[in-house]
Enzyme design. Structure first.
Site, short mmCIF file in Angstrom:
data_model
loop_
_atom_site.label_atom_id
_atom_site.label_comp_id
_atom_site.label_asym_id
_atom_site.label_seq_id
_atom_site.Cartn_x
_atom_site.Cartn_y
_atom_site.Cartn_z
N ASN A 152 0.60 -1.30 0.08
CA ASN A 152 0.02 -0.04 0.12
C ASN A 152 1.03 1.41 -0.07
O ASN A 152 1.94 1.30 0.50
CB ASN A 152 -0.80 -0.02 1.04
CG ASN A 152 -0.29 0.56 2.25
OD1 ASN A 152 -0.34 1.92 2.53
ND2 ASN A 152 0.23 -0.07 3.27
N PHE A 156 -1.27 8.40 4.42
CA PHE A 156 -1.58 9.13 5.43
C PHE A 156 -3.28 9.94 4.76
O PHE A 156 -3.50 10.98 5.08
CB PHE A 156 -1.24 10.26 6.10
CG PHE A 156 0.23 9.48 7.06
CD1 PHE A 156 0.03 8.18 7.10
CD2 PHE A 156 1.05 10.20 7.55
CE1 PHE A 156 1.39 7.71 7.93
CE2 PHE A 156 1.97 9.78 8.37
CZ PHE A 156 2.27 8.63 8.46
N SER A 218 6.31 5.13 8.45
CA SER A 218 5.63 4.96 6.97
C SER A 218 6.34 5.33 5.96
O SER A 218 6.97 6.33 5.94
CB SER A 218 4.03 5.63 6.86
OG SER A 218 3.67 5.61 5.63
N ASN A 220 5.33 6.10 3.09
CA ASN A 220 4.79 6.52 2.01
C ASN A 220 4.28 8.06 2.06
O ASN A 220 3.55 8.67 1.27
CB ASN A 220 3.27 5.91 1.97
CG ASN A 220 3.25 4.40 1.71
OD1 ASN A 220 4.05 4.06 0.77
ND2 ASN A 220 2.46 3.68 2.51
N THR A 221 5.06 8.68 2.98
CA THR A 221 4.96 10.04 3.08
C THR A 221 6.60 10.50 2.99
O THR A 221 7.37 10.24 3.81
CB THR A 221 4.44 10.67 4.50
OG1 THR A 221 3.07 10.17 4.37
CG2 THR A 221 4.59 12.14 4.72
N LYS A 258 6.37 4.02 16.76
CA LYS A 258 6.27 2.84 15.69
C LYS A 258 7.48 2.97 14.95
O LYS A 258 7.84 4.14 14.08
CB LYS A 258 4.91 3.20 14.91
CG LYS A 258 4.71 1.76 13.94
CD LYS A 258 3.32 1.93 13.63
CE LYS A 258 3.14 0.68 12.60
NZ LYS A 258 1.64 0.40 12.30
N ASN A 289 6.27 -1.33 11.18
CA ASN A 289 5.48 -0.80 10.25
C ASN A 289 5.85 -1.52 8.83
O ASN A 289 6.53 -2.74 8.79
CB ASN A 289 5.89 0.72 9.92
CG ASN A 289 4.86 1.45 9.53
OD1 ASN A 289 3.99 0.99 8.37
ND2 ASN A 289 4.42 2.82 9.75
#
Length: 406
Positions: A152, A156, A218, A220-221, A258, A289
């Site tokens: 994925n 966010f 994460s 993805n940012t 995390k 994560n």
């Protein structure tokens, strides 16, 4: 209009009426039968019919439908009674079991009650950003079905602090809800002050959360994982702790950090140095994560998709990292283990590696809601069979076995 024509019209009307009545009766009977089936054979229905159909839909569509099903409490209520050996203390609370739903499923705190119905011992919502944002462009979720995994790159996507806060306040006002709910905090993609975003999250959700999660892991940012850097992390956690101290209520709300599974051992040592400082402690860690590594899925045609990989391909690495962090912290900081958990045996491995609690997400996509009861039943059985009396007895008992082999 002649009489024959009128008779024909009447016959057609009568036939239509009969067909309509027959349809209503048949539909009603079908609904009753389906209801009875759902009540008596929920597990078979979900695994045999519902889950295969859901997996035919695009991954993100399926995710939305699953959230809606939990939001409106359409999923089966778990009939499994947690054994006493699953009861686990959690910062002054007692969890009925140590199995939680990981952040990323219920991003906006819409489905907490429905998730509680499934039998989760605790629920983590989010990641929540201060201001609502769409996240990354679609498509951004991909099933690697042969590997029972997911990639994925949501980025966010969030309805923002205020929307989630209102839902949690409403939840807390209900007399029939006493579940443990954590809030996973993130930063906005276009923020000018990332640290300020986390500080705001602590101030907003500290009074209504059972624990808070600082998510700087994460993939993805852009730039987010840079905040795991020793100096940046120290500054972030120092300000987060100051914000917690300034709360009017719930000043001791636990704060978890995390971590990314892609950290090196030196990175982990730096993080342990930071969280042992008086100015920047945390109460717990979440390991881990999603990963940007494509180890174990190289041959999958979707492996080239950008984003974080979750599920079984991550399991060994996350368990290894749990053991590493358990050893580096001397077992003094509670760990929530997450990554590839699809059975009670997987959960047991995470616990004996050093986790006090375990989270599930990806396996739920493939197995359906009955997975929660299955994991708990197997975990309870293993605890007893291997000579223990509680989850606490197992924590870290075999951590060295999962450390990287030299």
């Amino acid at each position: 209009m002649d009489q024959d024509h009128l008779n024909n019209a009447a016959r057609k009307t009568w036939k239509f009426g009969r067909l309509r009545s027959l349809f209503i009766v048949t539909a009603g009977a079908t609904a009753v039968v389906a209801g009875l089936t759902a009540y008596k054979k929920q597990e078979q229905m979900f695994r045999t019919f519902v889950m295969p159909v859901v997996r035919l839909l695009p991954a993100e569509t399926s995710h939305h439908l699953a959230v809606l099903a939990c939001k409106y409490r359409m999923c089966p209520v778990s009939q499994y009674q947690d054994d006493i050996n699953l009861h686990t203390p959690f910062f002054g609370r007692l969890l009925s079991n140590p199995i939680g739903i990981a952040a990323g499923f219920d991003k906006n705190a819409e489905a907490v009650s429905g998730l509680r119905d499934l039998g989760f011992g605790f629920i983590e919502v989010g990641t929540v950003t201060p201001v609502a944002q769409e996240g990354n462009p679609k498509p951004r979720v991909f099933r690697l079905s042969n590997d029972r995994a997911i990639i994925n790159r949501y980025g966010f996507n969030s309805e923002g602090h205020q929307a989630v806060l209102q839902r949690l306040r409403l939840l807390r006002s209900r007399e029939d809800f006493n579940g443990v709910v954590g809030v996973n905090l993130g930063r906005n993609k276009s923020t000018m002050s990332p640290i300020a975003d986390y500080v705001q999250g602590v101030r907003v959700f500290g009074p209504v959360a059972d624990y808070l999660v600082i998510n700087v892991s994460s993939p993805n940012t852009k730039g987010l994982r840079d905040m795991q850097n020793k100096d940046k992390l120290a500054e972030l956690l120092e300000q987060v702790n100051n914000a917690r101290s300034g709360l009017d209520t719930n000043k001791k709300v636990p704060i978890f950090l995390k971590l990314s599974p892609d950290l090196s051992l030196d990175d982990m040592k730096d993080i342990v140095w930071v969280i042992k400082r008086k100015q920047s402690p945390v109460d717990g860690l979440i390991v881990s994560n999603t990963t940007v590594s494509r180890k174990n899925v190289e041959s999958n045609e979707l492996a080239s998709q950008e984003g974080g990989l979750s599920g079984p391909p991550l399991k060994a690495r996350s368990t290894e990292m749990i053991a590493q962090m358990y050893e580096l912290t001397g077992g003094k900081i509670p760990i929530i283990g997450v990554g590839g958990v699809a059975s009670g045996y997987d959960a047991y491995e995470k616990i004996e590696a050093g986790a006090s609690y375990v989270q599930v997400y990806t396996a739920l996509v493939y197995e359906g809601p009955n997975l929660v009861a299955d994991i708990k039943a197997e975990l309870s059985s293993l605890i007893t069979q291997l000579g223990h009396t509680s989850v606490q007895d197992v924590v870290g008992t075999n951590s060295k076995f999962y450390l990287p082999k030299k």
